[in-house]
Structure formats: structure tokens, C-alpha cells
Scaffold this motif. Structure first.
Motif, PDB file in Angstrom:
ATOM      1  N   PRO A  91      44.604  76.525  13.425  1.00 34.37           N
ATOM      2  CA  PRO A  91      44.493  75.219  12.241  1.00 34.37           C
ATOM      3  C   PRO A  91      43.416  74.793  12.688  1.00 34.37           C
ATOM      4  N   VAL A  92      42.396  74.125  13.013  1.00 33.09           N
ATOM      5  CA  VAL A  92      41.767  73.157  12.910  1.00 33.09           C
ATOM      6  C   VAL A  92      42.005  71.231  12.936  1.00 33.09           C
ATOM      7  N   PHE A  93      42.083  70.421  13.594  1.00 32.63           N
ATOM      8  CA  PHE A  93      42.435  69.674  13.525  1.00 32.63           C
ATOM      9  C   PHE A  93      41.242  68.179  13.700  1.00 32.63           C
ATOM     10  N   SER A 117      56.277  67.762   6.469  1.00 34.64           N
ATOM     11  CA  SER A 117      57.029  66.855   6.108  1.00 34.64           C
ATOM     12  C   SER A 117      55.317  65.806   7.442  1.00 34.64           C
ATOM     13  N   VAL A 118      55.544  64.463   7.321  1.00 31.22           N
ATOM     14  CA  VAL A 118      54.260  64.260   7.736  1.00 31.22           C
ATOM     15  C   VAL A 118      54.964  62.172   8.204  1.00 31.22           C
ATOM     16  N   SER A 119      56.138  62.570   9.077  1.00 32.30           N
ATOM     17  CA  SER A 119      56.814  60.889   9.466  1.00 32.30           C
ATOM     18  C   SER A 119      55.560  59.741  10.333  1.00 32.30           C
ATOM     19  N   ARG A 130      55.301  67.603  10.439  1.00 26.78           N
ATOM     20  CA  ARG A 130      56.484  69.234  11.341  1.00 26.78           C
ATOM     21  C   ARG A 130      56.135  69.847   9.673  1.00 26.78           C
ATOM     22  N   THR A 131      56.766  71.514  10.216  1.00 30.96           N
ATOM     23  CA  THR A 131      56.813  71.836   9.083  1.00 30.96           C
ATOM     24  C   THR A 131      58.290  72.689   9.065  1.00 30.96           C
ATOM     25  N   LYS A 135      55.944  76.612  11.745  1.00 31.82           N
ATOM     26  CA  LYS A 135      54.431  77.538  12.214  1.00 31.82           C
ATOM     27  C   LYS A 135      53.782  76.359  12.702  1.00 31.82           C
ATOM     28  N   TYR A 136      53.786  75.359  12.124  1.00 31.66           N
ATOM     29  CA  TYR A 136      53.174  73.943  12.528  1.00 31.66           C
ATOM     30  C   TYR A 136      53.788  72.817  13.461  1.00 31.66           C
ATOM     31  N   TYR A 137      53.477  72.294  13.643  1.00 33.07           N
ATOM     32  CA  TYR A 137      54.100  70.914  14.323  1.00 33.07           C
ATOM     33  C   TYR A 137      52.580  70.074  15.370  1.00 33.07           C
ATOM     34  N   LYS A 138      52.061  68.979  15.222  1.00 27.88           N
ATOM     35  CA  LYS A 138      51.204  68.082  15.746  1.00 27.88           C
ATOM     36  C   LYS A 138      52.092  66.686  15.561  1.00 27.88           C
ATOM     37  N   LYS A 139      51.724  65.623  17.106  1.00 26.89           N
ATOM     38  CA  LYS A 139      51.651  64.832  16.705  1.00 26.89           C
ATOM     39  C   LYS A 139      50.201  63.890  17.471  1.00 26.89           C
TER      40      LYS A 139
END
Length: 203
Positions: A91-93, A117-119, A130-131, A135-139
């Protein structure tokens, strides 16, 4: 009110401007030695990129850190070309704003929209992706809101998914829209050099 403080820092910074390739490039040098470089589309006034640099421990210039725009990829030699093939699916952020919103794009996320989900985490002043398949988690934080000392608003946050890309949008608060409008007026007053002129003209 805290809003003017960041604007005042921008006003107080030493600024140079250059118009090149359809972009207006502004370089800021702050009193504390930090540097910020921004690029705006000349036609729309849209922010294309923003980078930061500060002095390293030895007093020399550090590396540019990208806040908005395409992440800088180091030039890779032939020996590392195999490595690129392996990691090209990661993934490229990146952040890519519009005039009315902050926007982030995460490429190479093939899962359907309902997986994400984006919170907003108000205490930590960040957004979290979150997924359900883990498979993917990002703060990530929104530095603009921190600089203007504005709270995060969950209602301003939305996301969509298309072409293996998760697109997260946060509507800019009215305080930031007003401040950006003021800043644009000030930046237009800086006499800009054209690309053939060599050195930038200072404010």
C-alpha cells in the motif's frame, strides 16, 4: 483565539517565490531554522505539494519530509530492481488535497469498501483506518488542524474505494478555509521569479 498564531508565523517567515511549469513555488524560512516548501497550481490555486526540512544535529540541512503530494522515492539502481517488483504491491499512502478538503489516497488496497472503517480518535488527535480482515491498519494525523489548534470532527470524515485505492476525505473547517484564502492573497503579493531568472526574489 488560536487561529492567527500559525498565520502570523507564515507572515513572519522569510518567503521566496518562483513560477515554473505551471506551478507557483513558495519557500518559507522560519525563525527557528525550519523550512517549508509549497507548490500551488497557478490556474486553480490548488496546493499540489508541501514539504518540510529542519536542521540536523550537526547544523546541516536534513532531508525533506513530504506532508502533501507524491512521496519521494529514492532513485533505485539496477541491483535493486528485483526488490521493486516484490514491494510494488505494498500500500502507498499519500495526501492529495482539494480546495475544500484534506484528502488521502492509499493505493494497492484491493479489498471491497465494506472491509474498511475510518474513525476519528479525538484524544490522540488522529484518524485511524482499520480493516475487518486485519490486512491493513494505519493511524495518521492532520497537521493543519494541529497547527490551527482545531478539534477533529468525525462528521467531516468520509471515505470511498475505487480502482484498488481507498480515498479518505476530511472537509476543511471554515477557519482553515478563511485562513487559506487570506494566505493566498498574501502569497500573490510576493514578486515571483520566472524559471529563467535564476535566484528567487525575496519578499
Amino acid at each position: 483565539m488560536a487561529v492567527p498564531s500559525w498565520l502570523e508565523r507564515l507572515r513572519a517567515a522569510s518567503k521566496t517565490a518562483l513560477v515554473q511549469d505551471g506551478k507557483r513555488k513558495i519557500h518559507y524560512l522560519f525563525e527557528d531554522g525550519k523550512e517549508m516548501a509549497e507548490e500551488y497550481d497557478v490556474q486553480s490555486g490548488q496546493l499540489v505539494s508541501r514539504k518540510w526540512r529542519e536542521k540536523n544535529t550537526l547544523g546541516g540541512s536534513g532531508k525533506w519530509q513530504v506532508e502533501v503530494g507524491e512521496p519521494t522515492s529514492p532513485l533505485l539502481g539496477a541491483l535493486e530492481s528485483e526488490l521493486i517488483k516484490e514491494s510494488s504491491s505494498n500500500p502507498v499512502f499519500m495526501r492529495k488535497d482539494t480546495l475544500s478538503s484534506f484528502q488521502w489516497r492509499i493505493r494497492n488496497l484491493p479489498y471491497p469498501k465494506e472491509v474498511y472503517s475510518v474513525s476519528v480518535e479525538k484524544e490522540q488527535r488522529c484518524c485511524v483506518i482499520r480493516t475487518t480482515n486485519k490486512k491493513y491498519y494505519k493511524k495518521f494525523s492532520i497537521p493543519d488542524l494541529d497547527r490551527y489548534q482545531l478539534p477533529l470532527d468525525a462528521a467531516a470524515l468520509s471515505f470511498t474505494h475505487a480502482n484498488n485505492t481507498l480515498i479518505i476525505t476530511y472537509q476543511k473547517p471554515k477557519e482553515i478555509l478563511a485562513a487559506e484564502e487570506q494566505l493566498q492573497k498574501e502569497l500573490k503579493k510576493i514578486k515571483a521569479a520566472n524559471s529563467g531568472d535564476g535566484d528567487c526574489k525575496t519578499q
